[in-house]
Scaffold this motif. Structure first.
Motif, PDB file in Angstrom:
ATOM      1  N   SER A   1      -9.071  28.961  56.144  1.00  0.00           N
ATOM      2  CA  SER A   1      -8.290  29.604  57.035  1.00  0.00           C
ATOM      3  C   SER A   1      -7.009  30.485  56.563  1.00  0.00           C
ATOM      4  CB  SER A   1      -7.950  29.278  58.480  1.00  0.00           C
ATOM      5  OG  SER A   1      -7.033  28.107  58.091  1.00  0.00           O
ATOM      6  N   ARG A   2      -6.597  29.817  55.367  1.00  0.00           N
ATOM      7  CA  ARG A   2      -5.547  30.621  54.713  1.00  0.00           C
ATOM      8  C   ARG A   2      -5.373  30.110  53.336  1.00  0.00           C
ATOM      9  NH1 ARG A   2      -0.191  32.408  55.976  1.00  0.00           N
ATOM     10  NH2 ARG A   2       1.527  31.571  54.566  1.00  0.00           N
ATOM     11  N   PRO A   3      -5.223  30.727  52.392  1.00  0.00           N
ATOM     12  CA  PRO A   3      -5.067  30.633  50.916  1.00  0.00           C
ATOM     13  C   PRO A   3      -3.522  29.712  50.661  1.00  0.00           C
ATOM     14  CG  PRO A   3      -4.679  32.902  50.993  1.00  0.00           C
ATOM     15  CD  PRO A   3      -5.023  32.333  52.395  1.00  0.00           C
ATOM     16  N   THR A   4      -3.677  29.199  49.530  1.00  0.00           N
ATOM     17  CA  THR A   4      -2.364  28.706  48.932  1.00  0.00           C
ATOM     18  C   THR A   4      -1.581  29.651  48.194  1.00  0.00           C
ATOM     19  OG1 THR A   4      -3.076  26.427  49.027  1.00  0.00           O
ATOM     20  CG2 THR A   4      -1.257  26.748  47.654  1.00  0.00           C
ATOM     21  N   ILE A   5      -2.349  30.286  47.194  1.00  0.00           N
ATOM     22  CA  ILE A   5      -1.788  31.189  46.169  1.00  0.00           C
ATOM     23  C   ILE A   5      -2.663  32.712  46.259  1.00  0.00           C
ATOM     24  CG2 ILE A   5      -1.669  31.700  43.786  1.00  0.00           C
ATOM     25  CD1 ILE A   5      -1.384  28.867  43.171  1.00  0.00           C
ATOM     26  N   HIS A   6      -1.817  33.787  46.239  1.00  0.00           N
ATOM     27  CA  HIS A   6      -2.651  35.050  46.108  1.00  0.00           C
ATOM     28  C   HIS A   6      -2.565  35.625  44.764  1.00  0.00           C
ATOM     29  CE1 HIS A   6      -2.765  39.363  47.818  1.00  0.00           C
ATOM     30  NE2 HIS A   6      -3.937  39.094  47.053  1.00  0.00           N
ATOM     31  N   GLN A   7      -3.658  36.081  44.173  1.00  0.00           N
ATOM     32  CA  GLN A   7      -3.399  36.608  42.911  1.00  0.00           C
ATOM     33  C   GLN A   7      -3.867  38.040  43.328  1.00  0.00           C
ATOM     34  OE1 GLN A   7      -7.178  36.827  39.980  1.00  0.00           O
ATOM     35  NE2 GLN A   7      -5.693  35.533  38.661  1.00  0.00           N
ATOM     36  N   TRP A   8      -2.690  38.796  43.160  1.00  0.00           N
ATOM     37  CA  TRP A   8      -2.513  40.229  43.702  1.00  0.00           C
ATOM     38  C   TRP A   8      -2.810  41.257  42.813  1.00  0.00           C
ATOM     39  CZ3 TRP A   8       1.554  43.104  42.430  1.00  0.00           C
ATOM     40  CH2 TRP A   8       2.800  42.721  42.018  1.00  0.00           C
ATOM     41  N   GLU A   9      -2.472  40.879  41.561  1.00  0.00           N
ATOM     42  CA  GLU A   9      -2.654  42.175  40.638  1.00  0.00           C
ATOM     43  C   GLU A   9      -3.338  41.468  39.491  1.00  0.00           C
ATOM     44  OE1 GLU A   9      -0.014  45.339  38.105  1.00  0.00           O
ATOM     45  OE2 GLU A   9       0.968  43.946  39.578  1.00  0.00           O
ATOM     46  N   GLY A  10      -4.234  42.119  38.618  1.00  0.00           N
ATOM     47  CA  GLY A  10      -5.107  41.783  37.424  1.00  0.00           C
ATOM     48  C   GLY A  10      -3.994  42.073  36.303  1.00  0.00           C
ATOM     49  N   THR A  11      -5.010  42.045  35.239  1.00  0.00           N
ATOM     50  CA  THR A  11      -4.338  42.104  33.922  1.00  0.00           C
ATOM     51  C   THR A  11      -3.354  43.239  33.669  1.00  0.00           C
ATOM     52  OG1 THR A  11      -6.390  41.133  32.868  1.00  0.00           O
ATOM     53  CG2 THR A  11      -4.873  42.133  31.430  1.00  0.00           C
ATOM     54  N   THR A  12      -1.924  42.739  33.350  1.00  0.00           N
ATOM     55  CA  THR A  12      -0.921  43.790  33.445  1.00  0.00           C
ATOM     56  C   THR A  12       0.239  43.209  32.552  1.00  0.00           C
ATOM     57  OG1 THR A  12       0.595  44.764  34.603  1.00  0.00           O
ATOM     58  CG2 THR A  12       0.390  42.664  35.116  1.00  0.00           C
ATOM     59  N   THR A  13       1.006  44.007  31.942  1.00  0.00           N
ATOM     60  CA  THR A  13       2.220  43.527  31.038  1.00  0.00           C
ATOM     61  C   THR A  13       3.000  42.910  32.019  1.00  0.00           C
ATOM     62  OG1 THR A  13       1.767  45.136  29.322  1.00  0.00           O
ATOM     63  CG2 THR A  13       3.924  44.241  29.459  1.00  0.00           C
ATOM     64  N   GLY A  14       3.384  41.625  31.839  1.00  0.00           N
ATOM     65  CA  GLY A  14       4.239  40.708  32.892  1.00  0.00           C
ATOM     66  C   GLY A  14       5.460  40.513  32.155  1.00  0.00           C
ATOM     67  N   PRO A  15       6.024  39.509  32.742  1.00  0.00           N
ATOM     68  CA  PRO A  15       7.564  39.162  32.197  1.00  0.00           C
ATOM     69  C   PRO A  15       7.526  38.677  30.806  1.00  0.00           C
ATOM     70  CG  PRO A  15       6.478  37.606  33.621  1.00  0.00           C
ATOM     71  CD  PRO A  15       5.689  38.592  33.841  1.00  0.00           C
ATOM     72  N   CYS A  16       8.719  39.312  30.039  1.00  0.00           N
ATOM     73  CA  CYS A  16       8.725  39.147  28.761  1.00  0.00           C
ATOM     74  C   CYS A  16       7.905  39.427  27.820  1.00  0.00           C
ATOM     75  CB  CYS A  16       9.243  37.555  28.576  1.00  0.00           C
ATOM     76  SG  CYS A  16      10.485  36.869  29.791  1.00  0.00           S
ATOM     77  N   GLY A  17       6.970  40.359  28.229  1.00  0.00           N
ATOM     78  CA  GLY A  17       5.808  41.145  27.279  1.00  0.00           C
ATOM     79  C   GLY A  17       4.650  40.268  27.396  1.00  0.00           C
ATOM     80  N   VAL A  18       4.419  39.355  28.151  1.00  0.00           N
ATOM     81  CA  VAL A  18       3.371  38.625  28.357  1.00  0.00           C
ATOM     82  C   VAL A  18       2.331  39.471  28.955  1.00  0.00           C
ATOM     83  CG1 VAL A  18       2.069  36.553  28.635  1.00  0.00           C
ATOM     84  CG2 VAL A  18       4.401  36.612  27.762  1.00  0.00           C
ATOM     85  N   SER A  19       0.944  39.379  28.697  1.00  0.00           N
ATOM     86  CA  SER A  19      -0.228  40.030  29.306  1.00  0.00           C
ATOM     87  C   SER A  19      -0.466  39.000  30.596  1.00  0.00           C
ATOM     88  CB  SER A  19      -1.350  40.408  28.664  1.00  0.00           C
ATOM     89  OG  SER A  19      -2.379  40.911  29.243  1.00  0.00           O
ATOM     90  N   VAL A  20      -0.753  39.294  31.710  1.00  0.00           N
ATOM     91  CA  VAL A  20      -0.607  38.292  32.788  1.00  0.00           C
ATOM     92  C   VAL A  20      -1.391  38.805  34.101  1.00  0.00           C
ATOM     93  CG1 VAL A  20       1.314  36.913  32.069  1.00  0.00           C
ATOM     94  CG2 VAL A  20       1.433  38.849  34.150  1.00  0.00           C
TER      95      VAL A  20
END
Length: 214
Positions: free
Chosen positions: A189-208
């Motif tokens: 009825s409810r998730p624990t985590i939401h993966q809300w954006e796919g492959t992108t340049t994340g924090p500190c230059g890491v692809s996440v």
């Protein structure tokens, strides 16, 4: 006073929200320290691949993340469904044994249930997932499911609620850090985590991929 208390509760709820990332590239301890300082409190490296091999880069990432001071460090298995792959249970066993041999561990082991080479037979797919879960639980390892409505529908059927007692890591790239678009499936009825954006340049230059916990 009532307004003041309500405002404090809202501030507390907002501050409790957490940001996290999942990824497959190698990340150094120093970069994990940068990621932590950037406000990301949990990370989820891949630790087993869809071609049936351990992800040694991911296992090292788990070690590096913990060395950087992160305590909420998970890992995910992308199951291999080919006939020459280890059994469902052995994929979990190999992963957990390798983590232990490396002197580390994951807080939660997530099973990545998404459409890639799964057979059309829902019954056999359910049995495969159940075998993975049983093996993780035999190790006293906390385990969760990564999936979404359409993947679950195609792989095991929406009427299958056999894993609804586990945490759900919900994958939907809607660009919104909340659960407002979640449609119940699989008994959740409810998730624990939401993966809300796919492959992108994340924090500190890491692809996440970007993840959120309220």
């Amino acid at each position: 006073m009532k307004f003041f208390v309500s405002a404090l509760l809202l501030i507390g709820a907002a501050s409790a929200a957490r940001n996290g990332i999942d990824f497959i590239q190698p990340v150094s301890t120093a970069t994990f320290q940068c990621i932590h300082k950037a406000g990301y409190s949990f990370v989820i490296p891949r630790v087993f691949t869809s071609v049936g091999t351990l992800d040694h880069t991911g296992i090292q990432n788990v070690k590096n993340a913990r060395a950087a001071g992160l305590t909420d460090v998970d890992g995910y298995i992308f199951p291999c469904l080919r006939s020459n792959c280890p059994s469902a249970a052995n994929q979990v066993k190999e992963t957990l044994d390798a983590l232990k041999s490396a002197g580390t561990h994951v807080s939660t082991l997530w099973l990545d249930i998404e459409r890639l080479a799964w057979p059309a037979n829902h019954a056999s797919n359910r049995a495969f997932i159940e075998a993975m879960v049983r093996e993780a639980q035999a190790y006293k390892q906390q385990v969760g499911i990564y999936s979404n409505y359409y993947n679950w529908q195609d792989i095991v059927g929406l009427d299958y609620h056999g894993q609804s007692s586990l945490m759900l890591w919900w994958a939907t790239y809607d660009g919104i850090k909340d659960f407002s678009k979640f449609a119940p499936f699989g008994g959740w009825s409810r998730p624990t985590i939401h993966q809300w954006e796919g492959t992108t340049t994340g924090p500190c230059g890491v692809s996440v991929d970007m993840n959120y916990v309220p």
